[in-house]
Enzyme design. Structure first.
Site, PDB file in Angstrom:
ATOM      1  N   CYS A  97       0.833  -1.200   0.000  1.00  0.00           N
ATOM      2  CA  CYS A  97       0.000   0.000   0.000  1.00  0.00           C
ATOM      3  C   CYS A  97       0.867   1.250   0.000  1.00  0.00           C
ATOM      4  CB  CYS A  97      -0.912  -0.006   1.233  1.00  0.00           C
ATOM      5  SG  CYS A  97      -1.991   1.431   1.345  1.00  0.00           S
ATOM      6  N   ARG A 126     -12.469   0.063  -1.947  1.00  0.00           N
ATOM      7  CA  ARG A 126     -11.662   0.129  -0.723  1.00  0.00           C
ATOM      8  C   ARG A 126     -11.266   1.565  -0.416  1.00  0.00           C
ATOM      9  NH1 ARG A 126      -6.023  -2.992   0.738  1.00  0.00           N
ATOM     10  NH2 ARG A 126      -7.439  -4.680   1.294  1.00  0.00           N
TER      11      ARG A 126
END
Length: 466
Positions: free
Chosen positions: A283, A382
């Protein structure tokens, strides 16, 4: 005016555990890693859903499918099936985990009879499996026409263009069994006939599953496997804050034991709405948006708030440390700081059981690994903040990770380290570790000197012969 935090935001790599007193009872084999997964009234009731190891796999396309879920449940953890797919496909994955019969393997190496030897070799390279089912349509449940095993071909003597139908062991020569055959009966057939695999078929000759001689030992009960009351494996599933009204009922109907909201952040109205309705290394959100908190600092502060909430209400809320785990010892640090379990993406993506391809690059085996915020995953839900249904920019990368073999072996090594470190701290359970642990912030110099230094590692040196 903006608020400034005076204390630095720290990562796990900035901490070390200080050794404590270890009694003669503090041995790794005596350590229990059982930990709660969902909230409960601690001291008044047992947790309705606990794990036997403090590890869950991340809600990612490149990590958590049904194969990963089964493998991790066998070791005592929980996999959260990725939600960046259709409701039907995610529910089907959950259903496959719940219906899985231990020892009965759905074939993942299948070809049609018009495939070639070259195709067999490519499939073997991809899956690592030498037994290939030949079905009429090339699927795992097609009509079984034959089997190709290593004994059926010789690369040095055969053309790679040769059709499978010319060198496979045809169905007429196979030993097969009915789909209702028990595992004990299947193993007896394998041993009595001195064969390596046994296909189980239905009355129409369609392949249902396989039983392998090499798996005999693993068929014995695993003391850590995580099962529900029906002896099915425990499995979790990821949901988003957009289609939860449709997705949640479908996942529950499929048998999901626990759900997790898959979101890049939890402090927004979208997560609150979802909860009300229901009643890592990949991420780059921090680099892209300048938002985040050092994982160690986050765990410490959330654990403090959780403990205060428990004192006020009697309700214990387990903490999941998601992200920031670079080395195995970081897991022990996270547990000591107050986490009840850790969620891992990169770690699990390296194993055979992850859903991505194993490739050979520059002589080294790797597996593909991509973030849910990457263009490849396109999991805009998300990162959704109420805008358009698409990614405006990437918050994840597309990459490779070193291939690490079987999950079972990797998890065993990692948890052996965790158990050993807990003994160094004089703790035999995770709650005891959290009570007794003493942690210290370390300097960058001490981190370097704490590892091997001023030596040439053998696996890094060039061999020289005279």
């Amino acid at each position: 005016m903006a608020t400034y935090f005076t204390e630095p935001s720290r990562t796990f790599g900035e901490y070390l555990l200080v050794p404590g007193y270890s009694s003669s009872e503090c041995i790794p084999s005596a350590v229990s890693l059982k930990t709660p997964l969902v909230k409960y009234r601690k001291g008044q009731e047992d947790c309705p859903l606990s794990m036997n190891i403090p590890m869950v796999s991340a809600i990612m396309q490149s990590v958590s499918n049904d194969t990963m879920a089964i493998a991790l449940a066998k070791e005592g953890g929980v996999s959260f099936i990725y939600g960046s797919q259709s409701v039907e496909d995610e529910a089907a994955m959950v259903a496959r985990v719940k219906s899985y019969k231990k020892g009965f393997i759905v074939s993942d190496s299948n070809v049609r009879p018009d495939a070639t030897l070259a195709g067999i070799l490519a499939l073997k390279e991809k899956t690592g499996h030498s037994t290939v089912a030949v079905t009429d349509d090339g699927t795992a449940n097609g009509k079984l026409l034959g089997i190709v095993a290593s004994r059926d071909y010789r690369i040095s003597r055969m053309s790679t263009d040769l059709p499978v139908s010319e060198f496979m062991t045809p169905f007429e020569k196979l030993v097969v069994a009915d789909e209702d055959t028990t595992l004990k009966e299947a193993n007896d057939i394998i041993w009595d006939n001195k064969i390596n695999s046994l296909p189980l078929i239905d009355k129409n000759q369609h392949l249902k599953c396989m039983v392998f001689r090499k798996d005999y030992d693993s068929h014995k009960e695993n003391v850590n496997e995580l099962l529900d009351k029906n002896k099915s494996y425990i499995v979790g599933a990821g949901i988003n804050t957009r289609d939860y009204a449709e997705r949640v009922p479908a996942l529950v109907e499929a048998g999901a034991d626990v759900l997790c909201i898959d979101s890049s952040e939890g402090f927004s109205e979208w997560q609150s709405r979802t909860i009300s309705w229901i009643g890592g290394s990949i991420c780059i959100t921090r680099e892209t948006k300048g938002i985040g908190r050092g994982q160690a600092t986050a765990v410490i502060e959330v654990a403090k708030a959780r403990d205060e909430y428990f004192k006020e209400t009697g309700v214990y809320v387990p903490i999941c440390s998601d992200g920031g785990i670079v080395h195995d010892y970081h897991i022990t640090l996270a547990l000591a700081m107050g986490a009840d379990f850790v969620m891992l993406g990169r770690y699990f993506s390296r194993f055979d059981e992850s859903p991505t391809n194993k490739l050979r690059i520059n002589g080294t085996y790797v597996k593909e690994y991509w973030g849910e915020g990457s263009n490849r995953a396109r999991n805009w839900q998300r990162y959704d903040l109420g805008g358009a249904g698409k990614l405006s920019f990437e918050e994840g990368v597309d990459s490779y990770v070193p291939y690490a073999g079987a999950l079972k072996d990797g998890v065993y090594v990692t948890l052996s380290k965790v158990r050993s470190t807990m003994c160094n701290c004089g703790a035999l359970t995770i709650p005891e570790l959290q009570e007794k642990a003493r942690l210290t912030v370390v300097s960058s110099t001490s981190i370097v000197e704490g590892g091997s230094h001023d030596v040439i590692l053998k696996n890094k040196a060039t061999s020289v012969t005279e």
